[in-house]
Design a protein around this motif. Structure first.
Motif, PDB file in Angstrom:
ATOM      1  N   GLU A 140      88.562  48.646  72.627  1.00  0.00           N
ATOM      2  CA  GLU A 140      87.464  48.541  71.669  1.00  0.00           C
ATOM      3  C   GLU A 140      86.201  48.003  72.331  1.00  0.00           C
ATOM      4  O   GLU A 140      85.097  48.487  72.083  1.00  0.00           O
ATOM      5  CB  GLU A 140      87.874  47.629  70.511  1.00  0.00           C
ATOM      6  CG  GLU A 140      86.907  47.654  69.352  1.00  0.00           C
ATOM      7  CD  GLU A 140      87.377  46.795  68.197  1.00  0.00           C
ATOM      8  OE1 GLU A 140      87.052  47.140  67.060  1.00  0.00           O
ATOM      9  OE2 GLU A 140      88.068  45.783  68.440  1.00  0.00           O
ATOM     10  N   SER A 141      86.351  47.027  73.217  1.00  0.00           N
ATOM     11  CA  SER A 141      85.168  46.470  73.891  1.00  0.00           C
ATOM     12  C   SER A 141      84.513  47.501  74.797  1.00  0.00           C
ATOM     13  O   SER A 141      83.310  47.452  75.028  1.00  0.00           O
ATOM     14  CB  SER A 141      85.555  45.230  74.690  1.00  0.00           C
ATOM     15  OG  SER A 141      86.376  45.575  75.782  1.00  0.00           O
ATOM     16  N   ARG A 142      85.307  48.467  75.301  1.00  0.00           N
ATOM     17  CA  ARG A 142      84.749  49.511  76.174  1.00  0.00           C
ATOM     18  C   ARG A 142      84.094  50.632  75.382  1.00  0.00           C
ATOM     19  O   ARG A 142      83.023  51.110  75.754  1.00  0.00           O
ATOM     20  CB  ARG A 142      85.863  50.082  77.067  1.00  0.00           C
ATOM     21  CG  ARG A 142      85.380  51.179  78.023  1.00  0.00           C
ATOM     22  CD  ARG A 142      86.487  51.665  78.924  1.00  0.00           C
ATOM     23  NE  ARG A 142      87.665  52.101  78.222  1.00  0.00           N
ATOM     24  CZ  ARG A 142      87.818  53.317  77.682  1.00  0.00           C
ATOM     25  NH1 ARG A 142      86.845  54.203  77.755  1.00  0.00           N
ATOM     26  NH2 ARG A 142      88.944  53.643  77.078  1.00  0.00           N
ATOM     27  N   VAL A 143      84.739  51.066  74.292  1.00  0.00           N
ATOM     28  CA  VAL A 143      84.258  52.261  73.582  1.00  0.00           C
ATOM     29  C   VAL A 143      83.345  51.974  72.399  1.00  0.00           C
ATOM     30  O   VAL A 143      82.609  52.850  71.972  1.00  0.00           O
ATOM     31  CB  VAL A 143      85.434  53.142  73.089  1.00  0.00           C
ATOM     32  CG1 VAL A 143      86.284  53.605  74.237  1.00  0.00           C
ATOM     33  CG2 VAL A 143      86.256  52.441  72.036  1.00  0.00           C
ATOM     34  N   SER A 144      83.404  50.766  71.852  1.00  0.00           N
ATOM     35  CA  SER A 144      82.645  50.523  70.624  1.00  0.00           C
ATOM     36  C   SER A 144      81.165  50.351  70.915  1.00  0.00           C
ATOM     37  O   SER A 144      80.772  49.689  71.858  1.00  0.00           O
ATOM     38  CB  SER A 144      83.178  49.294  69.892  1.00  0.00           C
ATOM     39  OG  SER A 144      82.827  48.130  70.592  1.00  0.00           O
TER      40      SER A 144
END
Length: 198
Positions: free
Chosen positions: A41-45
C-alpha cells in the motif's frame, strides 16, 4: 540441481552438500504474510486530495486487489532474502473464506471436525446432533475471530470439552444436541438421556 547442506547452513561451512534435482518438484510457499499489505500500500497508494478525490476509510481496502499488485521488492522489504524470492516466479492472492465456505469445511469432508466428534461419541453410545443453526453460528464465530478454517476445531473443541469427558461415564443411551445458543455460550450442551436401547 540444488545443493542442500545436510546439517544446516552456516554452522558447518566445510560439510558435503546433497545434490537434489528440483526439475519435478513444485514448491508452494503460503501463509497470511501479516503486514505485507502495508508495504504494498505504501508503494502503490497515491494520496488523493481535492473535491473530486475518492477518499476511502483506512479499513476499507480490498486486500486481494492490493496483493495482486505485489512486486518482488515488497517481499524483500517484508524480510525475505533475494535468493529465495528469485525462486518464487508466480504470486497468487486468495480471497478470504466466506461463511458458506466455512460451513462446507465443517460438514462436507470425510474427516470433518463434526464427523470426528460424532464418531468419537458414538463409541460411547452417545448420539451427537448439530443443528443447521449451530453450524452457521460456528462459521460466524470463525469469521468474527478472523481465525479462518484453522479456528473451527478450537471453537468446536471448547464447546464440547465438558461433554466429551462427562458423558461416557454415565449409564444409558444419550443424545447431545448442539444449537446456536450452545455455540454462542448462552446455554450448556443439551443432553437428552433415555433408557439403554438393545
Amino acid at each position: 540441481m540444488a545443493s542442500v547442506p545436510p546439517q544446516g547452513g552456516r554452522k558447518h561451512p566445510n560439510q558435503e552438500y546433497l545434490k537434489i534435482d528440483t526439475t519435478n518438484i513444485l514448491f508452494i510457499c503460503g501463509g497470511a504474510f501479516v503486514g505485507l499489505e502495508k508495504i504494498i500500500e505504501s508503494r502503490v497508494s497515491s494520496h488523493p486530495l481535492g473535491f473530486g478525490a475518492d477518499i476511502k476509510p483506512r479499513g476499507e481496502k480490498n486486500l486481494r486487489e492490493l496483493f495482486n499488485r505485489l512486486h518482488p521488492d515488497d517481499l524483500i522489504k517484508f524480510g525475505m532474502i533475494p535468493e529465495f524470492i528469485g525462486r518464487l516466479p508466480i504470486y497468487v492472492a486468495l480471497d478470504d473464506l466466506t461463511k458458506n465456505d466455512l460451513r462446507r469445511i465443517i460438514t462436507e469432508p470425510k474427516n470433518s471436525v463434526l464427523r470426528q466428534y460424532k464418531a468419537s461419541l458414538k463409541l460411547d453410545e452417545v448420539e451427537l446432533v448439530f443443528e443447521d443453526e449451530a453450524v452457521e453460528a460456528i462459521a460466524d464465530k470463525a469469521i468474527s475471530q478472523k481465525t479462518g478454517a484453522r479456528g473451527l476445531r478450537s471453537i468446536v473443541e471448547s464447546m464440547m470439552m465438558d461433554v466429551m469427558f462427562d458423558l461416557p461415564s454415565e449409564q444409558g443411551a444419550k443424545r447431545v444436541v448442539i444449537n446456536r445458543d450452545v455455540v454462542e455460550g448462552k446455554i450448556p450442551c443439551i443432553v437428552e438421556r433415555g433408557k439403554k436401547t438393545a
